[in-house]
Design a protein around this motif. Structure first.
Motif, mmCIF file in Angstrom:
data_model
loop_
_atom_site.group_PDB
_atom_site.id
_atom_site.type_symbol
_atom_site.label_atom_id
_atom_site.label_comp_id
_atom_site.label_asym_id
_atom_site.label_seq_id
_atom_site.Cartn_x
_atom_site.Cartn_y
_atom_site.Cartn_z
ATOM 1 N N TYR A 28 0.843 -1.194 0.000
ATOM 2 C CA TYR A 28 0.000 0.000 0.000
ATOM 3 C C TYR A 28 0.882 1.249 0.000
ATOM 4 O O TYR A 28 1.942 1.277 0.636
ATOM 5 C CB TYR A 28 -0.923 0.002 1.218
ATOM 6 C CG TYR A 28 -2.027 -1.032 1.121
ATOM 7 C CD1 TYR A 28 -3.169 -0.783 0.372
ATOM 8 C CD2 TYR A 28 -1.910 -2.265 1.744
ATOM 9 C CE1 TYR A 28 -4.185 -1.734 0.259
ATOM 10 C CE2 TYR A 28 -2.913 -3.231 1.631
ATOM 11 C CZ TYR A 28 -4.040 -2.956 0.887
ATOM 12 O OH TYR A 28 -5.029 -3.903 0.777
ATOM 13 N N ALA A 29 0.405 2.294 -0.706
ATOM 14 C CA ALA A 29 1.206 3.497 -0.890
ATOM 15 C C ALA A 29 0.535 4.708 -0.241
ATOM 16 O O ALA A 29 -0.688 4.778 -0.128
ATOM 17 C CB ALA A 29 1.434 3.758 -2.378
ATOM 18 N N PHE A 30 1.379 5.686 0.141
ATOM 19 C CA PHE A 30 0.906 6.919 0.785
ATOM 20 C C PHE A 30 1.702 8.108 0.252
ATOM 21 O O PHE A 30 2.868 7.979 -0.125
ATOM 22 C CB PHE A 30 1.078 6.820 2.306
ATOM 23 C CG PHE A 30 0.303 5.693 2.925
ATOM 24 C CD1 PHE A 30 -0.957 5.904 3.455
ATOM 25 C CD2 PHE A 30 0.833 4.402 2.950
ATOM 26 C CE1 PHE A 30 -1.681 4.862 4.015
ATOM 27 C CE2 PHE A 30 0.115 3.344 3.514
ATOM 28 C CZ PHE A 30 -1.142 3.580 4.040
ATOM 29 N N SER A 31 1.053 9.273 0.265
ATOM 30 C CA SER A 31 1.720 10.473 -0.237
ATOM 31 C C SER A 31 2.725 11.026 0.761
ATOM 32 O O SER A 31 3.636 11.762 0.398
ATOM 33 C CB SER A 31 0.689 11.552 -0.598
ATOM 34 O OG SER A 31 -0.102 11.868 0.533
ATOM 35 N N SER A 32 2.539 10.709 2.044
ATOM 36 C CA SER A 32 3.478 11.203 3.058
ATOM 37 C C SER A 32 3.987 10.058 3.902
ATOM 38 O O SER A 32 3.264 9.076 4.148
ATOM 39 C CB SER A 32 2.799 12.241 3.960
ATOM 40 O OG SER A 32 1.894 11.635 4.856
ATOM 41 N N ILE A 33 5.199 10.184 4.371
ATOM 42 C CA ILE A 33 5.786 9.144 5.214
ATOM 43 C C ILE A 33 5.075 9.072 6.551
ATOM 44 O O ILE A 33 4.994 8.013 7.183
ATOM 45 C CB ILE A 33 7.302 9.367 5.398
ATOM 46 C CG1 ILE A 33 7.931 8.110 6.020
ATOM 47 C CG2 ILE A 33 7.571 10.620 6.216
ATOM 48 C CD1 ILE A 33 9.431 8.108 6.000
ATOM 49 N N GLU A 34 4.503 10.222 6.991
ATOM 50 C CA GLU A 34 3.768 10.237 8.262
ATOM 51 C C GLU A 34 2.538 9.327 8.180
ATOM 52 O O GLU A 34 2.259 8.536 9.091
ATOM 53 C CB GLU A 34 3.352 11.657 8.629
ATOM 54 C CG GLU A 34 4.499 12.585 9.001
ATOM 55 C CD GLU A 34 5.247 13.122 7.796
ATOM 56 O OE1 GLU A 34 6.372 13.630 7.978
ATOM 57 O OE2 GLU A 34 4.705 13.012 6.671
ATOM 58 N N ASP A 35 1.791 9.427 7.062
ATOM 59 C CA ASP A 35 0.616 8.575 6.881
ATOM 60 C C ASP A 35 1.021 7.106 6.793
ATOM 61 O O ASP A 35 0.340 6.223 7.337
ATOM 62 C CB ASP A 35 -0.139 8.971 5.616
ATOM 63 C CG ASP A 35 -0.867 10.299 5.755
ATOM 64 O OD1 ASP A 35 -1.052 10.750 6.906
ATOM 65 O OD2 ASP A 35 -1.239 10.874 4.713
ATOM 66 N N ALA A 36 2.131 6.857 6.112
ATOM 67 C CA ALA A 36 2.612 5.486 5.981
ATOM 68 C C ALA A 36 2.974 4.902 7.343
ATOM 69 O O ALA A 36 2.658 3.746 7.643
ATOM 70 C CB ALA A 36 3.821 5.435 5.044
ATOM 71 N N LYS A 37 3.611 5.702 8.183
ATOM 72 C CA LYS A 37 4.020 5.218 9.502
ATOM 73 C C LYS A 37 2.816 5.000 10.415
ATOM 74 O O LYS A 37 2.829 4.099 11.261
ATOM 75 C CB LYS A 37 5.016 6.190 10.127
ATOM 76 C CG LYS A 37 6.400 6.125 9.479
ATOM 77 C CD LYS A 37 7.398 7.029 10.171
ATOM 78 C CE LYS A 37 8.795 6.853 9.566
ATOM 79 N NZ LYS A 37 9.797 7.742 10.220
ATOM 80 N N GLU A 38 1.772 5.831 10.272
ATOM 81 C CA GLU A 38 0.548 5.619 11.048
ATOM 82 C C GLU A 38 -0.083 4.279 10.668
ATOM 83 O O GLU A 38 -0.516 3.508 11.524
ATOM 84 C CB GLU A 38 -0.437 6.758 10.801
ATOM 85 C CG GLU A 38 -0.081 8.055 11.510
ATOM 86 C CD GLU A 38 -1.135 9.125 11.297
ATOM 87 O OE1 GLU A 38 -2.239 8.772 10.832
ATOM 88 O OE2 GLU A 38 -0.862 10.296 11.577
ATOM 89 N N PHE A 39 -0.136 4.036 9.355
ATOM 90 C CA PHE A 39 -0.684 2.782 8.850
ATOM 91 C C PHE A 39 0.172 1.612 9.341
ATOM 92 O O PHE A 39 -0.351 0.572 9.768
ATOM 93 C CB PHE A 39 -0.710 2.832 7.324
ATOM 94 C CG PHE A 39 -1.237 1.584 6.667
ATOM 95 C CD1 PHE A 39 -2.594 1.398 6.476
ATOM 96 C CD2 PHE A 39 -0.362 0.588 6.218
ATOM 97 C CE1 PHE A 39 -3.090 0.246 5.852
ATOM 98 C CE2 PHE A 39 -0.842 -0.559 5.598
ATOM 99 C CZ PHE A 39 -2.207 -0.721 5.416
ATOM 100 N N GLN A 40 1.480 1.772 9.277
ATOM 101 C CA GLN A 40 2.406 0.725 9.706
ATOM 102 C C GLN A 40 2.237 0.423 11.193
ATOM 103 O O GLN A 40 2.257 -0.748 11.600
ATOM 104 C CB GLN A 40 3.845 1.160 9.425
ATOM 105 C CG GLN A 40 4.908 0.140 9.847
ATOM 106 C CD GLN A 40 6.303 0.728 9.811
ATOM 107 O OE1 GLN A 40 6.511 1.892 10.166
ATOM 108 N NE2 GLN A 40 7.274 -0.070 9.377
#
Length: 349
Positions: A116-128
């Motif tokens: 899954y992809a995200f526009s910001s690393i912050e969103d990616a880390k929340e998902f992670q």
């Protein structure tokens, strides 16, 4: 804190749609680059794009349901440009600027390893933080798709042969007007036509029918490939499991007046060592091609990151080249011939 709460809420809402499919969005929330007939389907596999929207990719104005399909369509060549859906905001973003989360607990599309992809690393880390997985960029995600490709193709093939084609045949013969697959450029246009000429509008039924029609010529070409056919009631004499439930791993011994079936090479070898007897006809299933091969001429890989129904396995191949490719892609520790398999080695697996 508020941001994380909103993100968690959006995940739960998404899960409620599409019978629990996290990838799904309502059709009016999906962006489709092709507005012509068949534009709502993946050009590579025919799957419904809104249904698998959160893993959609675009390359050269063609939309795919997954990174797996993009990889297959580009024949494994890393595209110079590509777009991917932002899992949180649902808009397409530059794949090279996206942050991917690989291997989360959320189900993947056309792959056992979700991406899954995200526009910001912050969103990616929340998902992670909520779903696990590892952070990666597009090039790294594409490399993972490469590593996963053959095992994912095997999984997809097993699912289709395990019931999808049979369902598609029934739908096509009972609910659809007859069509000629050769008249369509891709499976997406075929499926769009079926939507018009079939009495059913159920996407799962249309997908099954499309796959049955599209893949039938390929299936006919492969009829000469022999497989181990397992009786439904056959149980592994070592562990007691019903062998037919795992057709991709079947091993078999023809003991003259009877045939014995096993849910993997490991259990078969345990049986052979226990019986302390030489069997003339022993067969295993080629990991890549799912075909029946002579166990005594097969090449095996152990210690990989791929597990069978009973855990760690001796994974069989027809050639040393296949075994080496698999070992490289899946961290295989040892490659060996049938005669090199020992009782102590099997007991350690």
């Amino acid at each position: 804190m508020f941001s994380k709460l909103c993100f968690a809420l959006s995940l739960s809402v998404s899960l409620a749609f599409g019978a629990g499919m996290f990838q799904s969005v309502e059709p009016d929330k999906a962006t489709l680059v092709n507005t012509k007939q068949g534009g709502e389907y993946c050009m590579n596999c025919g799957m419904n794009l809104p249904k698998f929207y959160k893993t959609n990719h675009i390359h050269k104005d063609t939309q795919y349901c997954s990174l797996h399909c993009l990889y297959e369509a580009t024949r494994g060549n890393l595209p110079s440009e590509a777009k991917v859906v932002d899992t949180k905001n649902l808009n397409f973003i530059d794949a090279y600027k996206a942050t991917y989360v690989i291997g989360s607990s959320m189900k993947g599309t056309m792959s056992q390893n979700s991406k899954y992809a995200f526009s910001s690393i912050e969103d990616a880390k929340e998902f992670q933080a909520q779903n696990g997985g590892s952070i990666a960029n597009f090039e790294e995600a594409f490399e993972v798709a490469k590593k996963d490709f053959l095992s994912d193709k095997k999984m997809i093939k097993a699912k289709r042969e395990g019931g999808v084609y049979e369902k598609g045949k029934t739908v096509y013969e009972t609910k659809c007007q007859k069509v000629n697959a050769k008249e369509f450029k891709n499976i997406a246009s075929l499926k769009a036509n079926l939507k018009e000429v079939c009495s059913t509008k159920n996407d799962a039924e249309l997908q099954a029918a499309a796959l049955y029609i599209w893949d039938t010529p390929k299936a006919k070409e492969q009829k000469t490939i022999s497989k181990i056919i397992v009786p439904k009631d056959a149980k592994c004499p070592v562990c007691g499991m019903f062998v037919a439930k795992n057709p991709s791993w079947v091993a078999m011994i023809n003991d003259g007046d009877k045939e014995l079936y096993f849910d993997g090479v490991k259990d078969m070898m345990k049986f052979i060592f226990k019986e302390n007897k030489k069997f003339n006809q022993i067969f295993v299933t080629n990991y890549y091609k799912l075909q029946k091969i002579d166990a005594k001429t097969a090449i095996y890989v152990i210690g990989s990151d791929v597990y069978g129904p009973m855990g760690s396995e001796l994974i069989p191949f027809s050639t040393i080249e296949e075994a080496r490719t698999f070992a490289k892609d899946h961290d295989g520790k040892t490659i060996l011939s049938f005669d090199e398999i020992t009782k102590s080695l099997v007991e350690k697996l």
